[in-house]
Design a protein around this motif. Structure first.
Motif, PDB file in Angstrom:
ATOM      1  N   ALA A  12      -1.575   0.544  11.885  1.00 26.49           N
ATOM      2  CA  ALA A  12      -2.512  -0.560  12.092  1.00 26.49           C
ATOM      3  C   ALA A  12      -3.495  -0.218  13.199  1.00 26.49           C
ATOM      4  O   ALA A  12      -3.152   0.457  14.171  1.00 26.49           O
ATOM      5  CB  ALA A  12      -1.758  -1.845  12.433  1.00 26.49           C
ATOM      6  N   THR A  60      -9.876  -5.641   4.424  1.00 27.14           N
ATOM      7  CA  THR A  60      -8.546  -5.920   4.966  1.00 27.14           C
ATOM      8  C   THR A  60      -8.637  -6.250   6.444  1.00 27.14           C
ATOM      9  O   THR A  60      -9.213  -5.477   7.218  1.00 27.14           O
ATOM     10  CB  THR A  60      -7.615  -4.709   4.782  1.00 27.14           C
ATOM     11  OG1 THR A  60      -7.562  -4.364   3.394  1.00 27.14           O
ATOM     12  CG2 THR A  60      -6.213  -5.020   5.276  1.00 27.14           C
ATOM     13  N   ASN A 112     -10.375   6.496   9.703  1.00 24.35           N
ATOM     14  CA  ASN A 112      -9.287   6.047   8.847  1.00 24.35           C
ATOM     15  C   ASN A 112      -8.809   7.249   8.038  1.00 24.35           C
ATOM     16  O   ASN A 112      -9.537   7.755   7.166  1.00 24.35           O
ATOM     17  CB  ASN A 112      -9.758   4.925   7.921  1.00 24.35           C
ATOM     18  CG  ASN A 112     -10.055   3.655   8.680  1.00 24.35           C
ATOM     19  OD1 ASN A 112      -9.284   3.250   9.539  1.00 24.35           O
ATOM     20  ND2 ASN A 112     -11.180   3.027   8.391  1.00 24.35           N
ATOM     21  N   SER A 156      -6.951  -5.914   9.537  1.00 23.42           N
ATOM     22  CA  SER A 156      -5.859  -5.035   9.965  1.00 23.42           C
ATOM     23  C   SER A 156      -5.117  -5.565  11.179  1.00 23.42           C
ATOM     24  O   SER A 156      -3.950  -5.235  11.395  1.00 23.42           O
ATOM     25  CB  SER A 156      -6.410  -3.634  10.265  1.00 23.42           C
ATOM     26  OG  SER A 156      -7.473  -3.703  11.220  1.00 23.42           O
ATOM     27  N   SER A 157      -5.780  -6.383  11.988  1.00 24.66           N
ATOM     28  CA  SER A 157      -5.136  -6.990  13.149  1.00 24.66           C
ATOM     29  C   SER A 157      -5.951  -8.214  13.545  1.00 24.66           C
ATOM     30  O   SER A 157      -7.148  -8.294  13.281  1.00 24.66           O
ATOM     31  CB  SER A 157      -5.042  -6.004  14.312  1.00 24.66           C
ATOM     32  OG  SER A 157      -6.326  -5.529  14.687  1.00 24.66           O
TER      33      SER A 157
END
Length: 361
Positions: free
Chosen positions: A180, A41, A219, A43-44
């Motif tokens: 995020a 993913t 995380n 994320s930013s």
């Protein structure tokens, strides 16, 4: 403002019933059923850079020691990683476990993250291999995974596979699942720790050591709401709920005790029950909630308040009590006047002769 109910923090940790250390014996995955699934993913993303999170789920027999590989299609490069050791050769990237996440049981997931650089296109990789077995989302009982590596801790004085260098201040930023990644947080928390490191050198003539990766980005296993409300009396004192949940998760996942002779630990979490959540410290641990993480990231008021707050909390981590009055020392409300605050001689002696005094050099 923090309250320092040290006994409460100790009680929360004791309830976890965790012990530090303990060898993990590696096995060889010979002719084992193998299979995996990977979630990648972004994320930013910003001009020229991005952050990504990777979760690999083991669908086959348990593994102890793993390497996940993939290839970037558009020239992306990894610049920083956490919860894995990541190397790159050309387009090929290899992410290898660190000591505390070497074992992935059947159906279990290991996660790590990284920052990268890109130009033009930042396509998501489509093919991954775990220990040289393709991750197709299914189990291939005929596949043979590569032999696993030993995860037995070494007695080396410079650290063990279970964590970074020994006798250091170990720092975590726990990011709930619905938060995020934001580079301002690990960078800001690291800057606060370095300023505290400088201040301790100024005051004591000695200071603590930070690791090469100052802030370990974790995380979290849950969303913010879980950390706020779990193990928390809705009609009681909610001050310790968020940091208590973070504290227990960090101890469990990283095999850390309260206190721990290997590290003095600092944990910050990006979760907060507005107006209720707080933080504090006891010998060996500092635990701080969302407003402290925001402050370190530079989005919650003047930085001197957060520098002074960390100096104060680390004082508790090194074993000092609160001062009984506003006496000009950082162990009182005088920490709000940072940097115009100084340890007393008695406080200096208490740190140097305390449980973690030998960490200072």
């Amino acid at each position: 403002m923090h309250r320092h109910q040290v006994r409460r923090l100790v009680a929360v940790a004791a309830a976890a019933g965790l012990a530090a250390g303990g060898a993990v014996v590696a096995t060889t995955a010979s002719a084992a059923a193998a299979g995996c699934r990977v979630s990648y993913t972004v994320s930013s993303q910003w001009q020229g850079g991005f952050g990504a999170g990777v979760a690999v789920t083991n669908l086959g027999d348990p593994v102890n020691g793993w390497t996940l590989t993939w290839a970037f299609a558009n020239g992306q490069t990894v610049t920083q990683a956490w919860n894995a050791t990541v190397t790159q050769s050309g387009a090929t990237v290899s992410a290898t476990n660190v000591g505390y996440n070497a074992a992935i049981g059947t159906g279990a997931t290991a996660s790590f993250g990284f920052n990268g650089a890109w130009t033009g296109t930042n396509a998501v990789p489509t093919a991954f291999r775990l220990n040289n077995v393709a991750c197709t989302g299914a189990v291939d009982p005929t596949a043979t995974a590569s032999p696993t590596r030993s995860a037995t801790p070494s007695p080396s004085a410079t650290g063990t596979p279970a964590g970074p260098a020994l006798r250091t201040v170990r720092v975590f930023w726990l990011k709930p699942t619905d938060v995020a990644f934001d580079q301002r947080y690990p960078d800001g928390i690291a800057a606060v720790m370095r300023e505290a490191q400088r201040y301790y050198k100024q005051e004591l003539g000695k200071t603590f050591t930070l690791n090469a990766t100052v802030v370990e980005v974790v995380n979290g296993e849950h969303d913010r709401n879980w950390y706020i409300n779990t193990n928390c009396d809705p009609n009681g004192d909610r001050y310790w709920c968020v940091v208590g949940n973070m504290h227990q998760e960090l101890m469990r996942r990283f095999g850390i005790s309260n206190p721990d002779s290997r590290w003095l630990c600092v944990g910050e979490i990006s979760a907060e029950d507005a107006g209720n959540s707080g933080g504090g410290a006891s010998p060996g641990w500092v635990t701080l909630s969302g407003h402290d993480a925001d402050g370190a990231a530079g989005i919650n008021g003047p930085m001197n308040r957060w520098y002074g707050g960390m100096v104060h909390e680390l004082g508790h981590g090194f074993g000092l009590p609160d001062s009984t009055s506003t006496d000009g020392t950082p162990m009182s409300a005088s920490f709000y006047s940072y940097p115009n605050t100084h340890f007393s001689q008695a406080q200096k002696t208490g740190i140097l002769n305390g449980r973690y005094g030998s960490f200072l050099s």
